[in-house]
Scaffold this active site. Structure first.
Site, PDB file in Angstrom:
ATOM      1  N   LYS A 116       0.838  -1.197   0.000  1.00 55.41           N
ATOM      2  CA  LYS A 116       0.000   0.000   0.000  1.00 55.41           C
ATOM      3  C   LYS A 116       0.877   1.252   0.000  1.00 55.41           C
ATOM      4  O   LYS A 116       2.007   1.207   0.483  1.00 55.41           O
ATOM      5  CB  LYS A 116      -0.872   0.035   1.266  1.00 55.41           C
ATOM      6  N   ARG A 121     -10.224 -11.629   2.215  1.00 59.21           N
ATOM      7  CA  ARG A 121     -11.055 -12.704   1.654  1.00 59.21           C
ATOM      8  C   ARG A 121     -10.323 -14.046   1.707  1.00 59.21           C
ATOM      9  O   ARG A 121     -10.941 -15.094   1.823  1.00 59.21           O
ATOM     10  CB  ARG A 121     -11.492 -12.323   0.234  1.00 59.21           C
TER      11      ARG A 121
END
Ligand code: BES
Ligand code: MN
Ligand code: ZN
Length: 491
Positions: free
Chosen positions: A268, A342
């Site tokens: 990020k 996920r």
């Protein structure tokens, strides 16, 4: 802050009285106040006070009066006040008086039903929450001047009894807030699991699975996320068996507990990355909910499962393009290592339904930035394969002033997560990013009623949005899940 009950005005306190629509002061005020209601109303008029629910006017200390100050709280329809109204006005009173200079406030709740006084205690507990454990003396000094609130009521024992279950819920919310507030050098999978173990004292059964156990179970989707971290990944299983029949089918909550999300090799940008300490918000809500259910001895069997992993870049980290096999046998092409939540939930969900065969399974996760783009900061997204469960979640969330919004799970978007070399891939492109994330999760859910709550919008707030939810960690969802269980699943 200390919150206590009394039947009489305690000396040397500021006093708060409630004012309803049409100038009605809380009935107890008449007997407590040596000041006439006419005087109070006259003063308010002179000050141009316009009654609007939650508005507070502080009248400074008056000669010949015992009160150090008098605060008038507008509360709307005094006779028809519901729990949620009491919570919001009393929490507003807290904020209006916390820095007014006096240390002790008494609120005149005489003549209100015990249930409403209990909701006032609950609201004060949540509104006065602060995470100040890392402040030194100088910063602690600057804390709000208000140190104690005494609720004046008719029957202390009755209010205490009404508050007991609410206290358990508040404890659960605060547990979730504390966990989310902790920095990632303090809260990592092992230390987090240790904290959860501490809740065994409430009657929860806690099991901690480490990497060896998860390897044996074939949880390579979850384990892949932790490869780049020096910290060992953990899966923590909590059980609260509160139903009379300990074998009754349980309800199950599953949480994303990424204790820090750098993005991994798909790293990020630096700006705002510190926010990713709260990427374990879903798991914190699950832990808080289990604490609430155990604390109020809910008559339900409930399972909480949290996948605790740190997502770091490292020589051993998983790479974009890697293919992993989940516990279900499904193969996943990891296109972006930042879509890690996920991957964690895939194995946690499969494990939960496989082992516990629950009545329903609800997962919570700070799953996608796209959820914030779609709904803004005030709503969590709800994705479900079951209309009845979705409706129940919606009702429960409304009942406790937490906002949810149902999102679709369109099968035609499934092709966005199709992979050229594996069964599925872990990202589906920018369009409908929260939806394709939810569709990914659904691939790990069989015939059980399931809902996925994407709480990326609501787990943390940079400004106070509701009087009972100060800035910072919100503990969002504990109240909704508790209300859901209470309304439909206790036997
Ligand atoms: N933890 C983030 C989602 C997130 C972002 C939560 C901002 C709270 C605030 C998640 O793991 C993530 O990185 N998601 C990516 C998905 C993308 C790579 C498909 C995102 O939202 O950008
Ligand atoms: Mn991520
Ligand atoms: Zn994440």
């Amino acid at each position: 802050m200390h919150i206590q009950l009394a039947t009489q005005y305690p000396e040397n306190h500021a006093l708060a009285v409630l004012i309803g629509d049409g100038d009605a002061l809380s009935a107890g005020a008449e007997k407590l106040n040596t000041i006439s209601s006419g005087y109070i109303l006259g003063s308010l008029k002179k000050l141009g006070f316009k009654s609007a629910k939650g508005k507070v006017q502080i009248l400074s200390a008056l000669p010949d009066q015992p009160y150090t100050a008098l605060a008038v709280l507008a509360a709307g329809d005094l006779t028809g006040l519901k729990g949620a109204d009491v919570e919001s006005v009393v929490a507003s009173l807290y904020h209006a008086t916390k820095s007014a200079g006096f240390a002790d406030l008494a609120i005149d709740m005489g003549s209100f039903p015990a249930e409403q006084v209990a909701h006032a205690m609950f609201a004060l507990t949540l509104a006065s929450y602060r995470f100040d454990k890392y402040f030194g003396a100088a910063k602690l000094e600057k804390a709000p001047s208000l140190k104690s609130v005494t609720l004046i009521c008719d029957d202390v024992a009755e209010v205490e009894a009404a508050f007991a279950p609410l206290k358990a819920i508040a404890d659960g919310v605060i547990v979730a807030r504390d966990l989310v507030s902790e920095p990632a050098n303090v809260l990592y999978p092992q230390s987090y699991a240790d904290r959860i173990k501490g809740f065994e004292s409430l009657g929860l059964k806690v099991e901690v699975l480490g990497e060896d156990e998860m390897t044996k179970l074939g949880m390579f989707s979850l384990l892949g996320v932790g490869l780049g971290s020096r910290k060992e990944s953990k899966l923590v299983v909590m059980q609260w068996l509160g139903a009379d029949d300990k074998a009754a089918q349980p309800v199950a909550f599953v949480g994303k507990g990424v204790t820090f999300d750098t993005g991994g090799i798909s790293i990020k940008p630096a700006e705002g990355m510190e926010d990713m300490k709260w990427d374990m918000g879903g798991s914190a809500t699950v832990v808080g909910t289990m604490v609430a259910l155990a604390g109020r001895k809910a008559k339900v069997n409930a399972i909480g499962v949290v996948g605790l992993v740190e997502n770091m870049p490292d020589g051993n980290a998983q790479r974009p393009g890697d293919v992993v096999t989940a516990m279900s046998g499904t193969t996943i092409e990891v296109i972006n290592t930042d879509a890690e939540g996920r991957l964690v939930l895939a194995d946690a969900l499969w494990y939960t339904q496989d082992r516990f065969k629950p009545q329903f399974m609800i997962d919570l996760a700070t799953l996608t930035g796209a959820m914030i783009i779609a709904l803004g900061m005030d709503y969590a997204g709800v994705f479900s394969n079951n209309d009845d469960l979705a409706e129940k979640i919606s009702e429960a969330s409304k009942s406790v002033s937490e906002n949810t919004w149902r999102m679709p799970l369109p099968t035609q978007y499934e092709k966005q997560i199709d992979s050229k070399i594996a069964d599925i891939r872990n990202i589906g492109g920018r369009p409908g990013g929260s939806i394709t994330a939810a569709l990914f999760l659904q691939r790990f859910v069989n015939n059980v009623p399931w809902a996925h709550l994407d709480i990326a919008p609501t787990a943390w707030t940079n400004e106070q949005r509701l009087p009972t939810v100060p800035e910072g960690a919100t503990g969002w969802g504990v109240r909704t899940l508790d209300a859901l269980v209470k309304a439909h699943y206790e036997v």
